[in-house]
Every structure is written in C-alpha cells, then in structure tokens.
Design a protein around this motif. Structure first.
Motif, PDB file in Angstrom:
ATOM      1  N   PRO A  10       0.840  -1.193   0.000  1.00 58.17           N
ATOM      2  CA  PRO A  10       0.000   0.000   0.000  1.00 58.17           C
ATOM      3  C   PRO A  10       0.881   1.252   0.000  1.00 58.17           C
ATOM      4  N   ALA A  12      -0.653   4.484  -0.889  1.00 59.86           N
ATOM      5  CA  ALA A  12      -1.589   5.564  -1.221  1.00 59.86           C
ATOM      6  C   ALA A  12      -1.696   6.621  -0.114  1.00 59.86           C
ATOM      7  N   GLY A  13      -0.931   6.452   0.959  1.00 57.16           N
ATOM      8  CA  GLY A  13      -1.003   7.420   2.065  1.00 57.16           C
ATOM      9  C   GLY A  13      -0.495   8.791   1.627  1.00 57.16           C
ATOM     10  N   LEU A  14      -0.833   9.804   2.417  1.00 59.92           N
ATOM     11  CA  LEU A  14      -0.508  11.185   2.036  1.00 59.92           C
ATOM     12  C   LEU A  14       0.916  11.591   2.407  1.00 59.92           C
ATOM     13  N   GLY A  15       1.486  10.911   3.376  1.00 57.49           N
ATOM     14  CA  GLY A  15       2.859  11.242   3.782  1.00 57.49           C
ATOM     15  C   GLY A  15       2.978  12.631   4.381  1.00 57.49           C
ATOM     16  N   THR A  16       1.998  13.016   5.200  1.00 59.89           N
ATOM     17  CA  THR A  16       1.972  14.390   5.737  1.00 59.89           C
ATOM     18  C   THR A  16       3.167  14.695   6.645  1.00 59.89           C
ATOM     19  N   ARG A  17       3.735  13.657   7.242  1.00 65.88           N
ATOM     20  CA  ARG A  17       4.858  13.920   8.164  1.00 65.88           C
ATOM     21  C   ARG A  17       6.103  14.410   7.443  1.00 65.88           C
ATOM     22  N   LYS A  27       6.191   9.896  -0.717  1.00 67.40           N
ATOM     23  CA  LYS A  27       7.201   9.664   0.341  1.00 67.40           C
ATOM     24  C   LYS A  27       7.983   8.387   0.086  1.00 67.40           C
ATOM     25  N   GLN A 105      -6.392   3.497  -4.967  1.00 64.25           N
ATOM     26  CA  GLN A 105      -7.288   3.808  -3.836  1.00 64.25           C
ATOM     27  C   GLN A 105      -7.667   5.282  -4.015  1.00 64.25           C
ATOM     28  N   PRO A 108      -7.848   8.115   0.648  1.00 65.81           N
ATOM     29  CA  PRO A 108      -7.066   7.418   1.684  1.00 65.81           C
ATOM     30  C   PRO A 108      -7.908   7.123   2.929  1.00 65.81           C
ATOM     31  N   LEU A 109      -8.691   6.063   2.850  1.00 63.89           N
ATOM     32  CA  LEU A 109      -9.627   5.754   3.944  1.00 63.89           C
ATOM     33  C   LEU A 109      -9.025   4.825   4.988  1.00 63.89           C
ATOM     34  N   GLY A 110      -7.738   4.514   4.844  1.00 65.37           N
ATOM     35  CA  GLY A 110      -7.090   3.674   5.841  1.00 65.37           C
ATOM     36  C   GLY A 110      -6.383   2.482   5.209  1.00 65.37           C
ATOM     37  N   ASP A 133       7.137   1.723   4.307  1.00 68.50           N
ATOM     38  CA  ASP A 133       7.761   2.620   5.296  1.00 68.50           C
ATOM     39  C   ASP A 133       8.795   1.883   6.139  1.00 68.50           C
TER      40      ASP A 133
HETATM   41  P1  UTP Z   1       0.677   5.929   7.441  1.00 71.13           P
HETATM   42  O1  UTP Z   1      -0.074   5.705   8.698  1.00 71.13           O
HETATM   43  O2  UTP Z   1       2.153   6.072   7.552  1.00 71.13           O
HETATM   44  O3  UTP Z   1       0.050   7.191   6.714  1.00 71.13           O
HETATM   45  O4  UTP Z   1       0.327   4.725   6.450  1.00 71.13           O
HETATM   46  P2  UTP Z   1       0.644   8.055   5.547  1.00 71.13           P
HETATM   47  O5  UTP Z   1      -0.464   8.858   4.992  1.00 71.13           O
HETATM   48  O6  UTP Z   1       1.377   7.192   4.575  1.00 71.13           O
HETATM   49  O7  UTP Z   1       1.739   9.023   6.217  1.00 71.13           O
HETATM   50  P3  UTP Z   1       1.558  10.256   7.229  1.00 71.13           P
HETATM   51  O8  UTP Z   1       1.186   9.658   8.559  1.00 71.13           O
HETATM   52  O9  UTP Z   1       0.512  11.195   6.679  1.00 71.13           O
HETATM   53  O10 UTP Z   1       2.921  10.906   7.242  1.00 71.13           O
HETATM   54  C1  UTP Z   1       0.917   3.432   6.594  1.00 71.13           C
HETATM   55  C2  UTP Z   1       0.938   2.736   5.246  1.00 71.13           C
HETATM   56  O11 UTP Z   1      -0.382   2.573   4.745  1.00 71.13           O
HETATM   57  C3  UTP Z   1      -0.535   3.199   3.474  1.00 71.13           C
HETATM   58  C4  UTP Z   1       0.571   4.235   3.418  1.00 71.13           C
HETATM   59  O12 UTP Z   1       0.917   4.537   2.060  1.00 71.13           O
HETATM   60  C5  UTP Z   1       1.676   3.542   4.175  1.00 71.13           C
HETATM   61  O13 UTP Z   1       2.334   2.576   3.346  1.00 71.13           O
HETATM   62  N1  UTP Z   1      -1.888   3.779   3.419  1.00 71.13           N
HETATM   63  C6  UTP Z   1      -2.412   4.396   4.496  1.00 71.13           C
HETATM   64  C7  UTP Z   1      -2.619   3.657   2.253  1.00 71.13           C
HETATM   65  O14 UTP Z   1      -2.159   3.091   1.237  1.00 71.13           O
HETATM   66  N2  UTP Z   1      -3.881   4.161   2.232  1.00 71.13           N
HETATM   67  C8  UTP Z   1      -4.431   4.782   3.305  1.00 71.13           C
HETATM   68  O15 UTP Z   1      -5.610   5.192   3.215  1.00 71.13           O
HETATM   69  C9  UTP Z   1      -3.670   4.903   4.463  1.00 71.13           C
END
Ligand code: UTP
Length: 299
Positions: A10, A12-17, A27, A105, A108-110, A133
C-alpha cells in the motif's frame, strides 16, 4: 497451506509527516542512500520468492510507476557511453512484464481499505502485505523469515505477523497483539486478539505489529464490511482481529534484523545513517565523519 505468491504494497497514504518534501513527490520515493524507500521493500519481496507485487497507489504517485518501468533513453545513453555499472543499476529496477499490478485507492480511507482495494487482483489466495515505510537491515530478508515459519505451519490457513517489542508508552502508535501463548522457539507466539493503537494502560502486550504480514484470504471478507476503526480509518488490524475470532490461527513472530520506520523523520534519517555505514564503499569513510559530527555536537 497454499503458497504465498502475491504481495500487496500500500502506497496511497498522504505522507503528511514529510511535508513539504512530499508535496509533489511520493514519500516512498525518498531515498535511503541510493535507492527509494519503496525499492528496499520490493527487493525484499522478490528476494523472498514473491511473484507478483500489487501496488495500491493514489494521486501523485506516478513517480513510483515510472521508477519500476523501462527508461529507454537513459538505458540507451548509458549503453552508448559504456557506463555498464550504471546501466546494470537501472536495469535492476525493471521486472518481467506482469510482475507489478497497480490498483488505485481513490480516497485514503485507511490501510485496511487500501488492502481491500487490491482484492480482485489478490483473488482467493493467502497473500503478503509489506508496508514500504518499514525497511529491515539484516542477513535474511524479513519476509523470507516469515515465509519460512508460515510454510512450517500445520493449519489449513493462518495469519502470521511480524512483531517487535516496544516500550509501553509506544503502543499507541502500533497495532498490538494479545498473546495467548509463546511457542518453544521463543520467537513466535499464538495470538488471541489484536488491537489498533491502544493506550499503554489498555495494551494487551508490548508486541507491536510492524509492516510485514502474511494473511489468510478470509481477512478480505471482513474488510468487505468497510467498518471504520481507530482514527476513523478502515483498519487492517480490525479485520485480522475478526478473523482470529473466526478461528483463524494467528501468530506473531519476532524477525531478525534492525527495523527502521522511514515513515517518521527520525527513523528515515537513522535508516540513511545505518544503510550508509553498512555500505562497503561509502561506509568506512563515513564512520569517522559521523563520529566527529556527534563529538562536535557534544562539545
Ligand atoms: P501511514 O499511517 O504512515 O500514513 O500509512 P501516511 O499517509 O502514509 O503518512 P503520514 O502519517 O501522513 O505521514 C501506513 C501505510 O499505509 C498506506 C501508506 O501509504 C503507508 O504505506 N496507506 C495508508 C494507504 O495506502 N492508504 C491509506 O488510506 C492509508
């Protein structure tokens, strides 16, 4: 036991950190020494015998697709200039056609939702999940260690989860397993439950899930319900917990190797230092330089 052929990654997270670095760049493309974080996870999966990688991507992640594609102009230029080493390095990021599948996805619903988005490509098989990560520096790839344990299990289906012991105050950052009993090997245990991000006083143990899973296909059935959990997100942890309640044998396993959480700034910087020190070419020169930096900081 069915063979584990497919792994979901996965991304698709935003990588806000990591903003602003991740404003225009995924990220997963941040580099640990000379390769993007995602490449470490991909190499681990392939070295462990995985045949198909399923990336769950989102908006702004096309750099990942490009990274694992042929770069004809670059390759032709390197070949014409006789830069054989560089050419081999680039070619190592290309895989046989069909090795990687991409699903999207849209929101980003989790993490649970991200894995669920891959359900049609996963089909009816058990599968692995790697969170890119987390990268693990060690002799044997972490997923290969888990597969070895998984392949030795008697159960017709099972979940096997990579875990590490964390300080009690850290449980609120992880999924945490409820231990039923430890196995004789001292590094595996049977779990009777799993909770997402519990407060230390509610945590059933200090055995925290990091980003390596082998999952029974029935977990997808629980994700079908699309129920939100901790943080309002659809959690993979909750679906695993539901499968434990259904009687699916679930084990935690302490893998060998040093894990780095490249999703956090501290973990990412530390990973760069550790992988650089471990590098046969740049490591020896870096060691005294890093030591001098630390000494300067102290004085
Ligand atoms: P994280 O909890 O690290 O969230 O996701 P994030 O958005 O990637 O990063 P921050 O917290 O905003 O910096 C853990 C893993 O789950 C994926 C992320 O890409 C990462 O591999 N993920 C998370 C998704 O693919 N989709 C989501 O909706 C949430």
């Amino acid at each position: 036991m069915r063979r584990i052929r497919k792994a979901v990654l996965p991304v698709a997270g935003l990588g806000t950190r990591f903003l602003p670095a991740t404003k225009a760049m995924p990220k997963e493309m941040l580099t640990v020494v000379d390769r993007p974080v995602i490449q470490h996870a991909v190499q681990e999966a392939l070295a462990s015998g995985i045949e198909q990688l399923i990336f769950v991507t989102g908006r702004g992640k096309t750099a990942i697709e490009d990274h694992f594609d042929h770069a004809f102009e670059l390759e032709a230029t390197l070949a014409a200039r006789g830069k054989t080493d560089a050419l081999q390095t680039v070619e190592a990021t290309n895989f046989p056609p069909g090795t990687i599948a991409y699903v999207r996805q849209q929101e980003p619903l989790g993490l649970g939702h991200a894995v669920w988005c891959a359900r049609h490509v996963i089909g009816d098989e058990p599968f692995a999940v790697l969170l890119p990560d987390d990268i693990i520096l060690g002799d044997q790839p972490c997923l290969a260690q888990l597969l070895e344990v998984y392949n030795g299990l008697d159960a017709p289906g099972a979940n096997l989860i990579g875990v590490e012991g964390v300080e009690p105050e850290m449980t609120r950052k992880f999924g945490v397993l409820d231990i039923d009993h430890w196995h004789e090997d001292g590094v595996s245990f049977t779990a009777k439950g799993i909770v997402e991000k519990p407060e230390p006083e509610d945590a059933p143990s200090n055995m925290a899930v990091f980003g390596r899973y082998i999952l029974d296909n029935s977990v997808l059935k629980h994700l079908d319900r699309q129920e939100s959990g901790a943080g309002g997100e659809i959690q993979l942890t909750d679906a695993i917990d539901a499968s434990i309640r259904d009687g699916v044998e679930t084990l935690g396993h302490l893998c060998e190797g040093r894990r780095f959480d490249c999703g956090s700034k501290e973990g990412f910087v530390l990973a760069n230092v550790a992988y650089a020190l471990n590098d046969g070419v740049i490591g020896p020169g870096l060691k005294p330089a890093i030591k001098a930096l630390v000494d300067d900081e102290r004085s």
